[in-house]
Design a protein around this motif. Structure first.
Motif, mmCIF file in Angstrom:
data_model
loop_
_atom_site.group_PDB
_atom_site.id
_atom_site.type_symbol
_atom_site.label_atom_id
_atom_site.label_comp_id
_atom_site.label_asym_id
_atom_site.label_seq_id
_atom_site.Cartn_x
_atom_site.Cartn_y
_atom_site.Cartn_z
ATOM 1 N N LEU A 52 18.178 -25.514 -3.734
ATOM 2 C CA LEU A 52 17.190 -26.465 -3.233
ATOM 3 C C LEU A 52 17.712 -27.205 -2.008
ATOM 4 O O LEU A 52 18.389 -28.227 -2.116
ATOM 5 N N ARG A 53 17.425 -26.649 -0.851
ATOM 6 C CA ARG A 53 17.795 -27.238 0.440
ATOM 7 C C ARG A 53 17.070 -26.453 1.525
ATOM 8 O O ARG A 53 16.585 -25.346 1.277
ATOM 9 N N LYS A 54 16.973 -27.032 2.723
ATOM 10 C CA LYS A 54 16.412 -26.284 3.845
ATOM 11 C C LYS A 54 17.289 -25.059 4.062
ATOM 12 O O LYS A 54 18.511 -25.164 4.124
ATOM 13 N N GLY A 55 16.663 -23.892 4.137
ATOM 14 C CA GLY A 55 17.405 -22.642 4.231
ATOM 15 C C GLY A 55 17.808 -22.082 2.878
ATOM 16 O O GLY A 55 18.398 -21.011 2.800
ATOM 17 N N GLY A 56 17.490 -22.798 1.814
ATOM 18 C CA GLY A 56 17.815 -22.365 0.464
ATOM 19 C C GLY A 56 16.830 -21.320 -0.051
ATOM 20 O O GLY A 56 16.026 -20.767 0.708
ATOM 21 N N THR A 57 16.870 -21.091 -1.351
ATOM 22 C CA THR A 57 16.122 -19.979 -1.935
ATOM 23 C C THR A 57 15.376 -20.384 -3.201
ATOM 24 O O THR A 57 15.898 -21.124 -4.026
ATOM 25 N N ILE A 58 14.177 -19.853 -3.311
ATOM 26 C CA ILE A 58 13.406 -19.875 -4.549
ATOM 27 C C ILE A 58 13.165 -18.421 -4.918
ATOM 28 O O ILE A 58 12.839 -17.602 -4.053
ATOM 29 N N LYS A 59 13.357 -18.103 -6.165
ATOM 30 C CA LYS A 59 13.137 -16.729 -6.635
ATOM 31 C C LYS A 59 11.730 -16.622 -7.197
ATOM 32 O O LYS A 59 11.288 -17.499 -7.941
ATOM 33 N N PHE A 60 11.016 -15.564 -6.805
ATOM 34 C CA PHE A 60 9.711 -15.261 -7.376
ATOM 35 C C PHE A 60 9.919 -14.137 -8.377
ATOM 36 O O PHE A 60 10.199 -12.991 -8.008
ATOM 37 N N ASN A 61 9.815 -14.472 -9.657
ATOM 38 C CA ASN A 61 9.966 -13.495 -10.738
ATOM 39 C C ASN A 61 8.618 -12.859 -11.025
ATOM 40 O O ASN A 61 7.630 -13.563 -11.216
#
Length: 159
Positions: A49-58
């Motif tokens: 959780l940060r700018k440039g970070g990642t969220i995974k779409f499962n």
């Protein structure tokens, strides 16, 4: 209340305004903490959780398929924007005397047959988001989604 959909020079912006009777801190946790997030949007998992970070779409398909979504912009307790298909989605939280205001915006480069499905999906997810804030959890209400889908088809046909 339906999202407002506006034509822009390079696409469309759908905006959902949701006043919430909860603090920014509680709404932010529901938006970003996986144990809460997955109760209203079961496909998403915050990884970094940060700018440039990642969220995974499962894909939630039983085979473990997923893909990464980039976080485009971020400000703790205030703002989260990430990729969504060819566009993006952003959440903004601002304090109010009796809670906070959640504004969800989705940038849609071009309308398609999928657009009303996506808009009705966000609509229902926001209902589920509010339920999580109240300590209630529900399965995705397909019948409710179908009702909103028809309304979004009509709205988009007017554009």
């Amino acid at each position: 209340m339906l999202a407002a959909v506006e034509k822009k020079e390079d696409g469309y912006i759908a905006t959902y305004n949701r006043p919430l009777n909860h603090s920014v801190e509680k709404a932010w946790a529901t938006l970003t903490k996986n144990d809460k997030l997955q109760k209203w949007m079961s496909n998403l998992e915050v990884v970094d959780l940060r700018k440039g970070g990642t969220i995974k779409f499962n894909m939630n398909d039983g085979a473990g398929n997923s893909f990464d979504i980039s976080i485009l912009d971020f400000e703790e307790q205030s703002y989260l924007q990430y990729e969504w298909g060819e566009g993006w989605v952003q959440f903004e939280l601002s304090p109010k005397d009796d809670g906070c205001l959640l504004v969800l915006k989705e940038y849609i480069p071009r309308l398609s047959d999928h657009t009303p499905k996506d808009l009705s999906g966000w609509h229902v997810c926001l209902v589920m988001f509010s339920a999580v804030l109240e300590g209630q959890y529900m399965d995705f209400p397909k019948g409710e989604w179908e009702k909103w889908y028809e309304k979004y088809v009509k709205l988009l046909n007017q554009l």
